[in-house]
Each structure stands twice: as C-alpha cells, then as structure tokens.
Design a protein around this motif. Sequence first.
Motif, mmCIF file in Angstrom:
data_model
loop_
_atom_site.group_PDB
_atom_site.id
_atom_site.type_symbol
_atom_site.label_atom_id
_atom_site.label_comp_id
_atom_site.label_asym_id
_atom_site.label_seq_id
_atom_site.Cartn_x
_atom_site.Cartn_y
_atom_site.Cartn_z
ATOM 1 N N ALA A 151 11.336 -13.310 -39.237
ATOM 2 C CA ALA A 151 10.569 -12.066 -39.368
ATOM 3 C C ALA A 151 11.364 -11.014 -40.144
ATOM 4 O O ALA A 151 10.808 -10.304 -40.992
ATOM 5 N N ALA A 152 12.654 -10.917 -39.869
ATOM 6 C CA ALA A 152 13.494 -9.935 -40.575
ATOM 7 C C ALA A 152 13.548 -10.253 -42.065
ATOM 8 O O ALA A 152 13.446 -9.348 -42.903
ATOM 9 N N CYS A 153 13.687 -11.528 -42.406
ATOM 10 C CA CYS A 153 13.748 -11.917 -43.821
ATOM 11 C C CYS A 153 12.411 -11.676 -44.517
ATOM 12 O O CYS A 153 12.383 -11.216 -45.660
ATOM 13 N N ILE A 154 11.325 -11.966 -43.827
ATOM 14 C CA ILE A 154 10.000 -11.710 -44.400
ATOM 15 C C ILE A 154 9.809 -10.214 -44.626
ATOM 16 O O ILE A 154 9.332 -9.788 -45.685
ATOM 17 N N PHE A 155 10.198 -9.407 -43.637
ATOM 18 C CA PHE A 155 10.086 -7.954 -43.779
ATOM 19 C C PHE A 155 10.914 -7.455 -44.956
ATOM 20 O O PHE A 155 10.439 -6.657 -45.776
ATOM 21 N N LEU A 156 12.178 -7.921 -45.042
ATOM 22 C CA LEU A 156 13.047 -7.468 -46.128
ATOM 23 C C LEU A 156 12.510 -7.898 -47.490
ATOM 24 O O LEU A 156 12.571 -7.133 -48.450
ATOM 25 N N PHE A 157 11.971 -9.109 -47.577
ATOM 26 C CA PHE A 157 11.399 -9.563 -48.846
ATOM 27 C C PHE A 157 10.196 -8.707 -49.220
ATOM 28 O O PHE A 157 10.056 -8.286 -50.383
ATOM 29 N N PHE A 205 18.624 -6.649 -50.595
ATOM 30 C CA PHE A 205 18.919 -8.000 -51.066
ATOM 31 C C PHE A 205 20.134 -8.587 -50.343
ATOM 32 O O PHE A 205 20.120 -9.746 -49.927
ATOM 33 N N ALA A 206 21.174 -7.767 -50.187
ATOM 34 C CA ALA A 206 22.371 -8.238 -49.481
ATOM 35 C C ALA A 206 22.042 -8.586 -48.031
ATOM 36 O O ALA A 206 22.475 -9.619 -47.517
ATOM 37 N N TRP A 207 21.271 -7.739 -47.382
ATOM 38 C CA TRP A 207 20.871 -8.002 -45.992
ATOM 39 C C TRP A 207 20.060 -9.294 -45.909
ATOM 40 O O TRP A 207 20.292 -10.127 -45.041
ATOM 41 N N MET A 208 19.097 -9.437 -46.799
ATOM 42 C CA MET A 208 18.249 -10.630 -46.749
ATOM 43 C C MET A 208 19.077 -11.886 -47.017
ATOM 44 O O MET A 208 18.881 -12.921 -46.364
ATOM 45 N N ALA A 209 20.001 -11.815 -47.952
ATOM 46 C CA ALA A 209 20.832 -12.983 -48.265
ATOM 47 C C ALA A 209 21.668 -13.400 -47.060
ATOM 48 O O ALA A 209 21.734 -14.587 -46.715
ATOM 49 N N LEU A 210 22.286 -12.452 -46.380
ATOM 50 C CA LEU A 210 23.135 -12.792 -45.238
ATOM 51 C C LEU A 210 22.317 -13.246 -44.036
ATOM 52 O O LEU A 210 22.674 -14.218 -43.362
ATOM 53 N N LEU A 211 21.222 -12.556 -43.762
ATOM 54 C CA LEU A 211 20.397 -12.955 -42.619
ATOM 55 C C LEU A 211 19.717 -14.299 -42.867
ATOM 56 O O LEU A 211 19.604 -15.125 -41.955
ATOM 57 N N SER A 212 19.289 -14.548 -44.099
ATOM 58 C CA SER A 212 18.680 -15.852 -44.389
ATOM 59 C C SER A 212 19.731 -16.957 -44.371
ATOM 60 O O SER A 212 19.426 -18.093 -44.005
ATOM 61 N N VAL A 263 25.022 -5.420 -41.097
ATOM 62 C CA VAL A 263 24.525 -6.776 -41.338
ATOM 63 C C VAL A 263 25.646 -7.810 -41.225
ATOM 64 O O VAL A 263 25.391 -8.957 -40.856
ATOM 65 N N LEU A 264 26.882 -7.440 -41.501
ATOM 66 C CA LEU A 264 27.989 -8.400 -41.412
ATOM 67 C C LEU A 264 28.200 -8.896 -39.981
ATOM 68 O O LEU A 264 28.127 -10.099 -39.735
ATOM 69 N N PRO A 265 28.468 -8.010 -39.008
ATOM 70 C CA PRO A 265 28.646 -8.543 -37.654
ATOM 71 C C PRO A 265 27.355 -9.116 -37.076
ATOM 72 O O PRO A 265 27.393 -10.065 -36.290
ATOM 73 N N LEU A 266 26.222 -8.573 -37.484
ATOM 74 C CA LEU A 266 24.949 -9.073 -36.972
ATOM 75 C C LEU A 266 24.700 -10.510 -37.427
ATOM 76 O O LEU A 266 24.430 -11.397 -36.607
ATOM 77 N N SER A 267 24.819 -10.771 -38.719
ATOM 78 C CA SER A 267 24.610 -12.136 -39.205
ATOM 79 C C SER A 267 25.734 -13.054 -38.729
ATOM 80 O O SER A 267 25.497 -14.228 -38.435
ATOM 81 N N GLY A 268 26.963 -12.534 -38.612
ATOM 82 C CA GLY A 268 28.062 -13.325 -38.064
ATOM 83 C C GLY A 268 27.792 -13.739 -36.631
ATOM 84 O O GLY A 268 28.058 -14.881 -36.238
#
Length: 158
Positions: A17-23, A55-62, A128-133
């Motif tokens: 859902a987060a990636c879809i929203f960011l896209f 874009f950076a957020w979407m790349a890391l979360l995806s 986004v770094l600690p979150l995706s980590g």
Amino acid sequence: MEFLQTIRKGLDKILCAACIFLFGLMVVVGTYQIVTRFIFNSPSTVSEELLTYSFAWMALLSAAYIFGKRDHMRMGFVADKVLEICIELLVVAFAGIAMVYGGINIMGLTMTQTTASLPVTMGVIYTVLPLSGLFIVIYGILNIIDLVHGKGLDHEEN
C-alpha cells in the motif's frame, strides 16, 4: 507458524500500500511539475524535491517488500539451506546495523536541517532508512524461520 504468516501478510499489505501510494503521488506531482514547467513556464522546486524523496522512499520500501517476497535476485548455486541461513543472517545484520542503527543516528543528526524547498527536516526524510531496515530485519527473521522449518525459497501464495 500461522502467527508468523499473519505478520508476513500484514507487512506485505502495508508495504504494498505504501509503494502504491508513493507511486501515485509521484505520478500526480510529476504531472504537476510538467504542467507548471512547460505550460506556465514556472518550474516548481517543491515538486522536484518531493519527487526525489518520494522516489528514494519507494525504492527502499519496495526493496524491503521484494526481499520479504523472496523475489530478489540471488544465485541459484548457493541454494544450500545452511548457506541460505547464513546469507539471511548477513542481510539481517547489515539491515540492523547499517539501516536501523545508522539510520536512527543520521535521523538524529539531521533533525535540525530542513530541505531546500519543503518545510520538512531531513531527519523526517531519513526515517525511511530505519523503517525499511526494520522491515528487512523482520522479513529476514521470518525467512530464517521458514528455512529452518523446511519451507523452500518459493513459499508465498500471494
């Protein structure tokens, strides 16, 4: 075991859902940027910066999402269970140390710095770094548990 699959499916839904929203956000902001630049001849620096960070957020979360789905690229000749567990442990260690611990440190260091155009601190951008980590660590632990219990690498049924 069922509880772990519930956690996995919940994380999958949140990240998807987060990636879809960011896209979607990037499509809308990108369209806005094109309109302001080429039709009104007044480029928007806010939209450009927002696109960069989105874009950076979407790349890391995806990347975390794909890691959890085990659809990431890997070498087929290292499919031995012990080696797979070691690889998962290395990824978990990297994500925990570099992304979570390092990400929290960089967030703390940059909480007073604001972005060039957006009224947001860089510390918020770096969350986004600690979150995706953290997502990668959780998925890594779930993957190790799957490997220990004999589940293959291609386990998910969407």
